[in-house]
Structures are given as structure tokens and as C-alpha cells.
Design a protein around this motif. Structure first.
Motif, mmCIF file in Angstrom:
data_model
loop_
_atom_site.group_PDB
_atom_site.id
_atom_site.type_symbol
_atom_site.label_atom_id
_atom_site.label_comp_id
_atom_site.label_asym_id
_atom_site.label_seq_id
_atom_site.Cartn_x
_atom_site.Cartn_y
_atom_site.Cartn_z
ATOM 1 N N GLU A 23 0.831 -1.211 0.000
ATOM 2 C CA GLU A 23 0.000 0.000 0.000
ATOM 3 C C GLU A 23 0.862 1.255 0.000
ATOM 4 O O GLU A 23 0.554 2.234 -0.688
ATOM 5 N N GLN A 24 1.963 1.220 0.763
ATOM 6 C CA GLN A 24 2.864 2.367 0.749
ATOM 7 C C GLN A 24 3.479 2.570 -0.629
ATOM 8 O O GLN A 24 3.606 3.705 -1.115
ATOM 9 N N ALA A 25 3.845 1.487 -1.274
ATOM 10 C CA ALA A 25 4.380 1.588 -2.630
ATOM 11 C C ALA A 25 3.344 2.170 -3.581
ATOM 12 O O ALA A 25 3.680 2.954 -4.479
ATOM 13 N N ARG A 26 2.097 1.793 -3.386
ATOM 14 C CA ARG A 26 1.018 2.335 -4.222
ATOM 15 C C ARG A 26 0.943 3.851 -4.071
ATOM 16 O O ARG A 26 0.779 4.581 -5.067
ATOM 17 N N LEU A 27 1.041 4.355 -2.848
ATOM 18 C CA LEU A 27 1.006 5.803 -2.620
ATOM 19 C C LEU A 27 2.214 6.493 -3.248
ATOM 20 O O LEU A 27 2.086 7.559 -3.858
ATOM 21 N N LEU A 28 3.364 5.887 -3.102
ATOM 22 C CA LEU A 28 4.576 6.501 -3.644
ATOM 23 C C LEU A 28 4.538 6.599 -5.167
ATOM 24 O O LEU A 28 5.148 7.489 -5.754
#
Length: 290
Positions: A23-28
Motif C-alpha cells: 500500500e505504501q508503494a502504491r502511494l509513492l
């Protein structure tokens, strides 16, 4: 190119546990367009940057002034006279040096709206309240491009939240705004739709609202709350966590009164009760502008 692994292991490692690494990668990897870098737009940008959104389009044509210091999170004595979008871009890069940022220092217009929304997944509204036509343009064009749009208005010591899905009710339909209305009628409709339950009117000194000069009271806690609401919806939309409730659903919170209401405006701007509210808001605006 953003080094996602390094950012997850370092700058945004404390997000993990509430967000997964995926999910963090998705935001980045996500690009968010923020129209306005002032009272709410500035804190929207900083909150999203600390959350780990990695790409931004930022539009604002204004510079910081001393009167902005009470509530605009890029406003300091050291930044007075500087362009708002440029200051916020510097602050974002100080949070995340790898952030990808495109500036629109002339603001959003009919000429650059398509560039502003190019490659964007979510539009965040930080446009000044009285700029109703450019707001209509941005929301309507986002809808036509399949882009979610979010607005959160700071009202008193609280905030409202409205999310516009490209498959749901349009901006004009929710607020009941049409081309045949004059500016005050459009602003009254916008105000009524933002706050179906206007808690802040219980303690607002209406003598301090000046429609002609386009100004009214605003405080920093309301802007901070608005940013928290917007950032959470951005996470929901991008990651699928939680439930997104587009308009005619709305959320209102007033921290001073300890009030919160999640509501549904059946029919949007066609709702008979909303039409009555619009009537009284318009009457008050006409008095404030005379």
C-alpha cells in the motif's frame, strides 16, 4: 525515478503497520493534483507528502502575505512575498527529496486544465471559496477524465468532506449549480451543499464575513482537520482500504461543539430542504455584499 524500497525502509517506515509495504508503494507511485497551495491546499500537500504520496501537480498563482500566517502552513515571515506553489514544492522535497512535482504557477485555467490533470489519479480541491467557476471547471473536467475529486471545507472549528466519484453524482448536480445562475446564487448553492448542517453558524460572528471583499474568518485547526479527512480518503481510493462514500454522502465535524454527522443529501441540489437552505444562505450573502 523514485527508489520505493529505500523510502519505505527509511522516510516512511513508521507508516508500515497501518499501511502494508504494498500500500505504501502504491502511494509513492500515485500522482495527486492539488489546486491551491494556501489555507487548505498547503496542509493537504504536506499531509499527503508525509503519508508518502510521491507525485504532485500543484497549481497556485498567489504569493504569501502576513495575513496568511494564522492558518496557511507554508506562510512564515520568511516566505512572505514568495510564490505559494514554489514554497510548498520546497517543503515537500524537504520531506521527500525523490518527490516528483510539476508546478502550475499561473494557477488552473481553461488553457492548462488538461495538462494539470494529465496522469493524475485524484484531484484535491484547495481553491479559494469564492472562485466558483474555476472550481466547477476543475471538478467537471476531472469527472470527464475518470478522476476522483475531493473537497473538504474548513468551517469554524470544524470541516466538511465531500468525495466525487467519476461514476457518481456530478459537482453541479450535488450542489445544484447551473450556468443560468449569477455568482452569488452559485456561491450560496456551494455553501449550502458543503454544510447541510452548518454547526459553525452558532458561534460565527457574521459581521466579519465580507462577500464583497471575498474574506471571512478561518482558523488553523479547521484546515488541519480538513487535511486529515482528505488524506484518509486518498488512502481509501488508492489502496482500497475502508469504504469510500461519494456524494450525495457527506461528513461534517465541529470540534468546538463536539458534533459529528455523516449524512446523505437525497437528490443533491434538487433536495427541497437544500433549496430552502440555499434561499437563506443567498439572502445572507446579499446582505453581506450590500
Amino acid at each position: 525515478m523514485i527508489d520505493i524500497g529505500s523510502l519505505i525502509d527509511n522516510e516512511f517506515s513508521r507508516n508500515i503497520g497501518l499501511l502494508t509495504e504494498g500500500e505504501q508503494a502504491r502511494l509513492l507511485n500515485a500522482k495527486v493534483a492539488v489546486a491551491g497551495a494556501g489555507g487548505v491546499g498547503g496542509i493537504h500537500l504536506l499531509t499527503l507528502a508525509r503519508l508518502g504520496v510521491g507525485k504532485f501537480n500543484i497549481a497556485d498563482l498567489d504569493v504569501f502575505e502576513p495575513v496568511n500566517i494564522s492558518r496557511q502552513f507554508g506562510a512564515f515571515h520568511s516566505t512572505c512575498g514568495r510564490h505559494k506553489a514554489e514554497v510548498l514544492a520546497e517543503m515537500i522535497r524537504d520531506i521527500n527529496p525523490q518527490a516528483e512535482i510539476t508546478l502550475f504557477p499561473q494557477g488552473v485555467s481553461a488553457e492548462n486544465i488538461d495538462d494539470f490533470l494529465e496522469g493524475v489519479e485524484i484531484l484535491v480541491d484547495g481553491i479559494e471559496f469564492f472562485e466558483i467557476e474555476i472550481r466547477r471547471l476543475v471538478f467537471n473536467r476531472a469527472r470527464s477524465k475518470g478522476i476522483y475529486a475531493i473537497t473538504a471545507a474548513p468551517l469554524g472549528f470544524g470541516a466538511t468532506l465531500q468525495v466525487f466519484s467519476p461514476q457518481g453524482m456530478s459537482f453541479d448536480d450535488y450542489f445544484g449549480i447551473g450556468d443560468g445562475m449569477d455568482e452569488l446564487e452559485k456561491l450560496a448553492a456551494f455553501a449550502a451543499g458543503l454544510a447541510p448542517r452548518p454547526y459553525h453558524l452558532r458561534y460565527l460572528d457574521r459581521r466579519k464575513v465580507n462577500v464583497k471583499e471575498r474574506k471571512g474568518p478561518a482558523v488553523a485547526p479547521a484546515c488541519t482537520l480538513a487535511a486529515a479527512l482528505v488524506a484518509t480518503e486518498v488512502v481509501k481510493i488508492l489502496t482500497g482500504k475502508g469504504t469510500v462514500r461519494p456524494v450525495p454522502h457527506y461528513l461534517q465535524i465541529d470540534m468546538l461543539l463536539g458534533k459529528m454527522h455523516r449524512g446523505y443529501v437525497w437528490g443533491g441540489g434538487k433536495n427541497p430542504l437544500q433549496r430552502i437552505v440555499r434561499h437563506f444562505v443567498l439572502k445572507a450573502m446579499r446582505q453581506a455584499s450590500s
